[in-house]
Design a protein around this motif. Sequence first.
Motif, PDB file in Angstrom:
ATOM      1  N   SER A 177       0.832  -1.205   0.000  1.00 32.15           N
ATOM      2  CA  SER A 177       0.000   0.000   0.000  1.00 32.15           C
ATOM      3  C   SER A 177       0.866   1.255   0.000  1.00 32.15           C
ATOM      4  CB  SER A 177      -0.926  -0.002   1.220  1.00 32.15           C
ATOM      5  OG  SER A 177      -1.808  -1.103   1.189  1.00 32.15           O
ATOM      6  N   ILE A 178       1.910   1.254   0.812  1.00 27.24           N
ATOM      7  CA  ILE A 178       2.814   2.403   0.840  1.00 27.24           C
ATOM      8  C   ILE A 178       3.476   2.602  -0.517  1.00 27.24           C
ATOM      9  CG2 ILE A 178       4.967   3.259   1.835  1.00 27.24           C
ATOM     10  CD1 ILE A 178       4.161   2.047   4.483  1.00 27.24           C
ATOM     11  N   GLN A 179       3.874   1.508  -1.159  1.00 30.39           N
ATOM     12  CA  GLN A 179       4.500   1.607  -2.475  1.00 30.39           C
ATOM     13  C   GLN A 179       3.525   2.161  -3.508  1.00 30.39           C
ATOM     14  OE1 GLN A 179       6.069  -2.088  -3.899  1.00 30.39           O
ATOM     15  NE2 GLN A 179       6.987  -1.188  -5.745  1.00 30.39           N
ATOM     16  N   ARG A 180       2.251   1.791  -3.406  1.00 31.34           N
ATOM     17  CA  ARG A 180       1.254   2.306  -4.344  1.00 31.34           C
ATOM     18  C   ARG A 180       1.058   3.814  -4.162  1.00 31.34           C
ATOM     19  NH1 ARG A 180      -2.478  -0.482  -2.700  1.00 31.34           N
ATOM     20  NH2 ARG A 180      -3.733   1.043  -1.552  1.00 31.34           N
ATOM     21  N   PHE A 181       1.039   4.279  -2.929  1.00 30.62           N
ATOM     22  CA  PHE A 181       0.929   5.718  -2.685  1.00 30.62           C
ATOM     23  C   PHE A 181       2.172   6.455  -3.198  1.00 30.62           C
ATOM     24  CE2 PHE A 181      -2.148   4.561   0.820  1.00 30.62           C
ATOM     25  CZ  PHE A 181      -3.235   5.189   0.236  1.00 30.62           C
ATOM     26  N   GLU A 182       3.335   5.870  -3.010  1.00 32.72           N
ATOM     27  CA  GLU A 182       4.558   6.502  -3.507  1.00 32.72           C
ATOM     28  C   GLU A 182       4.509   6.691  -5.021  1.00 32.72           C
ATOM     29  OE1 GLU A 182       7.878   4.909  -0.260  1.00 32.72           O
ATOM     30  OE2 GLU A 182       7.484   3.764  -2.089  1.00 32.72           O
ATOM     31  N   GLU A 183       4.042   5.681  -5.731  1.00 33.95           N
ATOM     32  CA  GLU A 183       3.958   5.774  -7.182  1.00 33.95           C
ATOM     33  C   GLU A 183       2.942   6.836  -7.609  1.00 33.95           C
ATOM     34  OE1 GLU A 183       2.955   1.848  -8.334  1.00 33.95           O
ATOM     35  OE2 GLU A 183       4.977   1.010  -7.997  1.00 33.95           O
ATOM     36  N   SER A 242       3.766  10.225  -9.677  1.00 30.66           N
ATOM     37  CA  SER A 242       3.061  10.506 -10.929  1.00 30.66           C
ATOM     38  C   SER A 242       2.500  11.923 -10.933  1.00 30.66           C
ATOM     39  CB  SER A 242       1.939   9.483 -11.132  1.00 30.66           C
ATOM     40  OG  SER A 242       1.162   9.803 -12.267  1.00 30.66           O
ATOM     41  N   LEU A 243       1.992  12.377  -9.805  1.00 33.82           N
ATOM     42  CA  LEU A 243       1.496  13.747  -9.715  1.00 33.82           C
ATOM     43  C   LEU A 243       2.618  14.753  -9.933  1.00 33.82           C
ATOM     44  CD1 LEU A 243      -0.993  13.609  -6.700  1.00 33.82           C
ATOM     45  CD2 LEU A 243      -1.541  13.860  -9.115  1.00 33.82           C
ATOM     46  N   LYS A 244       3.773  14.486  -9.355  1.00 31.94           N
ATOM     47  CA  LYS A 244       4.894  15.412  -9.515  1.00 31.94           C
ATOM     48  C   LYS A 244       5.367  15.465 -10.958  1.00 31.94           C
ATOM     49  CE  LYS A 244       9.514  16.414  -7.714  1.00 31.94           C
ATOM     50  NZ  LYS A 244      10.605  15.974  -6.800  1.00 31.94           N
ATOM     51  N   SER A 245       5.397  14.324 -11.619  1.00 37.51           N
ATOM     52  CA  SER A 245       5.839  14.299 -13.016  1.00 37.51           C
ATOM     53  C   SER A 245       4.835  14.961 -13.953  1.00 37.51           C
ATOM     54  CB  SER A 245       6.088  12.854 -13.463  1.00 37.51           C
ATOM     55  OG  SER A 245       4.890  12.088 -13.366  1.00 37.51           O
ATOM     56  N   ALA A 246       3.572  15.073 -13.529  1.00 34.86           N
ATOM     57  CA  ALA A 246       2.556  15.715 -14.361  1.00 34.86           C
ATOM     58  C   ALA A 246       2.659  17.235 -14.347  1.00 34.86           C
ATOM     59  CB  ALA A 246       1.159  15.289 -13.903  1.00 34.86           C
ATOM     60  N   LEU A 247       3.445  17.785 -13.444  1.00 35.35           N
ATOM     61  CA  LEU A 247       3.615  19.232 -13.381  1.00 35.35           C
ATOM     62  C   LEU A 247       4.433  19.730 -14.561  1.00 35.35           C
ATOM     63  CD1 LEU A 247       4.397  19.775  -9.578  1.00 35.35           C
ATOM     64  CD2 LEU A 247       2.321  20.456 -10.786  1.00 35.35           C
ATOM     65  N   ARG A 248       4.097  20.902 -15.032  1.00 35.40           N
ATOM     66  CA  ARG A 248       4.884  21.536 -16.078  1.00 35.40           C
ATOM     67  C   ARG A 248       6.251  21.942 -15.527  1.00 35.40           C
ATOM     68  NH1 ARG A 248      -0.050  25.579 -17.178  1.00 35.40           N
ATOM     69  NH2 ARG A 248       0.324  25.709 -14.943  1.00 35.40           N
ATOM     70  N   PRO A 249       7.247  22.120 -16.369  1.00 36.31           N
ATOM     71  CA  PRO A 249       8.569  22.530 -15.866  1.00 36.31           C
ATOM     72  C   PRO A 249       8.527  23.810 -15.053  1.00 36.31           C
ATOM     73  CG  PRO A 249       8.728  21.806 -18.151  1.00 36.31           C
ATOM     74  CD  PRO A 249       7.268  21.825 -17.817  1.00 36.31           C
ATOM     75  N   SER A 250       7.661  24.744 -15.423  1.00 34.19           N
ATOM     76  CA  SER A 250       7.574  26.000 -14.674  1.00 34.19           C
ATOM     77  C   SER A 250       6.902  25.825 -13.320  1.00 34.19           C
ATOM     78  CB  SER A 250       6.800  27.038 -15.488  1.00 34.19           C
ATOM     79  OG  SER A 250       5.486  26.574 -15.777  1.00 34.19           O
ATOM     80  N   ASP A 251       6.219  24.682 -13.116  1.00 36.21           N
ATOM     81  CA  ASP A 251       5.546  24.428 -11.839  1.00 36.21           C
ATOM     82  C   ASP A 251       6.356  23.523 -10.923  1.00 36.21           C
ATOM     83  OD1 ASP A 251       3.396  25.973 -12.639  1.00 36.21           O
ATOM     84  OD2 ASP A 251       2.289  24.282 -13.479  1.00 36.21           O
ATOM     85  N   GLN A 252       7.468  22.965 -11.417  1.00 40.31           N
ATOM     86  CA  GLN A 252       8.345  22.188 -10.544  1.00 40.31           C
ATOM     87  C   GLN A 252       8.987  23.125  -9.535  1.00 40.31           C
ATOM     88  OE1 GLN A 252       8.599  18.903 -10.601  1.00 40.31           O
ATOM     89  NE2 GLN A 252       7.512  18.487 -12.506  1.00 40.31           N
ATOM     90  N   TYR A 253       9.308  22.586  -8.351  1.00 45.12           N
ATOM     91  CA  TYR A 253       9.791  23.496  -7.315  1.00 45.12           C
ATOM     92  C   TYR A 253      11.236  23.915  -7.539  1.00 45.12           C
ATOM     93  CZ  TYR A 253      10.927  25.775  -3.010  1.00 45.12           C
ATOM     94  OH  TYR A 253      11.331  26.722  -2.103  1.00 45.12           O
ATOM     95  N   SER A 254      11.432  25.218  -7.471  1.00 43.81           N
ATOM     96  CA  SER A 254      12.732  25.858  -7.397  1.00 43.81           C
ATOM     97  C   SER A 254      12.495  27.275  -6.913  1.00 43.81           C
ATOM     98  CB  SER A 254      13.446  25.858  -8.762  1.00 43.81           C
ATOM     99  OG  SER A 254      12.758  26.686  -9.680  1.00 43.81           O
TER     100      SER A 254
END
Length: 732
Positions: free
Chosen positions: A413-419, A423-435
């Motif tokens: 279950s923990i592994q499924r939440f991690e994935e 996936s949500l983080k990878s769906a962000l546009r480059p300008s929305d990634q954190y920096s």
Amino acid sequence: MTEALRPLRPLQVSGDLHDPQSPQIKPGPISKPVSVLDPLKKRAICSQCRIRKVRCDGRPDICQNCDRLGFECSFQQAPGKSPGQYVVKLPERRRRMQACIPCHSKKTRCLGELPSCSSCVRRNRVCTYPRTKRQGSTARGHDFAEGSNADDRSVERVGTASPGQDIGMVGATEGSALDYETTMGLMEDYFQHLYPLPSFSFLHKATVLQRCRDQTMNETLKLAICAITALQLQRTSLCHDLWVQQAEQSILQQIGRASIFHLQALLLVIRYRIESGEFPTAFMLAALAARTALALRLNYERPELSDVAQEARRRLFWALYLLDDFFCVGLREFELCPEETIHLQLPCDEEHFEAGRHIHTGLLRPGLGSSEHVTDIGLRGIFLRLTSVRRAVMRFNRRVGLGEELSSTIGSSIQRFEEELESLKSALRPSDQYSVLNLTSCQWQAQFLMLHTSWHQCHCDLYRLGLDGYSEAAPSPVLIAIRLRNRIAMQVKCFEHAESIIRIISDFSNHGDSACFLERDAAVCAFESARLVMFGSRIPGATSTLDVAINKAKLSLNLITRFFPYSASTQPLRKDLERLIASYSVRLALQTQETLSEPDPPPSARPSTKVSQYASSRQRLSVQSLLLQSDFVDDSNEIAGPPPPPPTNSQAVSIPEPTNPISNNTSNIPKNQGWGVGGQTNSANGQIPTAGFSLDAGQEDAGLIFNPWMGFTGTEDMYGASGRPPGLDDEF
């Protein structure tokens, strides 16, 4: 033998009995019906009694009321002047309302003392009196003393209502009505400061401002927008308490007539009640908002509407969906918008909404809908998906705490939440990634900050199950079943994500917009990360020493203090974090944990009788939960009448102590487990201490501090191995 009844006297007609021309009716037996009053002739009423809406006896020359009160009666006419030529002089107002605005809005008794009423002094709040005709502006207590004899009249709206107004709008206190300049200024402030937040972005700026200029805007919605804006911006000189009260009363008066404008206003009224500390009212109004949304079918798409109207409907429903985080804390029974009932796509970006363009953004859960190509999700859509995942993590943690999750399935279950989170983080546009660069260049910094802190907090909620000794860790039998290597990995990841939240907070404090507003979840993430960082400094091999951890926790405290100075919903977080930092500072001053004696445990008490014990174990509300702070009391015991009086000394009998169902089954309850509403299990006797305790670093591992988003885990042995009575649904 029955006594003969005396015949009744007929009623006497009005008139002077001493007047010889006045008809006299002498007492005697009634021989036939007598017409007492002429039904076609009405009693005369003087103008003063008609204005004051009191009964007039119609006495010639001067009526009894005017004679008693010393008023000029309209019956006192000069000879030769016809009744229609009499000029009415309004009577002096002898009684007036003296309630201040806070007492009037909360419907509590106000004695009208000056400069501040005793009720406001007792509750430590600002006492403000409404505007009066003589004053011309709202007055606080010390200003009101100069014109304390001013009237407080209420003005009823008369005539036909305009299209933008509500039929049946309650009367406004004189001077509290919104003028054009004030309304336009508050509208601009709303879209500048509150609209960037996820819960306030359901209004279309161009449409709302245009209707405001044309003065065709819905009156209830206008009052609600101005009230919440004035409250958030601390415009204390404005009558925002009266505005929100008028908006709320208008909504309740038309409760059977569902309107999307009223629902928009109702959501703002609920947020006003939350921010001002009126949690019970907000909780009840939230249910009305959910019913209204379902009555309007806002959970379904309306393709026949314009793109602006469709997006406004979607955003309104998603704002209602986010409202669940204030009360339900992942509990099914308190959810306003269950996800299985939502058939809407996610909101689009602001530029598309303002331009009225339709963009396909996908559904809440990617696997639940069709396989259409998603053009652009954006920050708001990703934030809603993250909210859904975070609630699923909370429900998973509750199942683990109650022993309903098998130890063999926890890892998968923990592994499924991690994935899913990755996936949500990878769906962000480059300008929305954190920096730091993306943070400073982002137009919606509040949304950007809340998205990334919530993403890291979701990991913290997931991995803290493996923190042995932490108040919200998994039960001891579950921890034993997890491999030591996996437990250590969970601990390291948990502290890494907590450190990431602190780093984001530090970047925002140094480079972000200090004038922007944040929502309560940002304070929750700051609070939880500070707790974890300070707790992690006590573990051998920690990356941060105690003094460094305290300084990092102070960054979180600074964020809460700086951006939530007046929010009633975040005050418990600030106070608890201040006490926790002070406690860890004592540890630092003593230089070592071994030299510090553990504090005495707080006084224990019996389980709360305000709610069902099974509801206590299942709900596990946190101390900072707004639902818990609402302090609802189950008064079902009053159905059967008052309890019998206690026996006297002569009748006293020995009554056995009531059995505590918790303490009889505490052999398998880990010491780090808490349960119940408003309290925490004392590991010594299985009882619940009172909620009014002080947070202490030495009590962290005793389970005395709770997650305001998740609550705290419950005992897995409360009702046997299943953790619940047989026959109840898993989604209780």
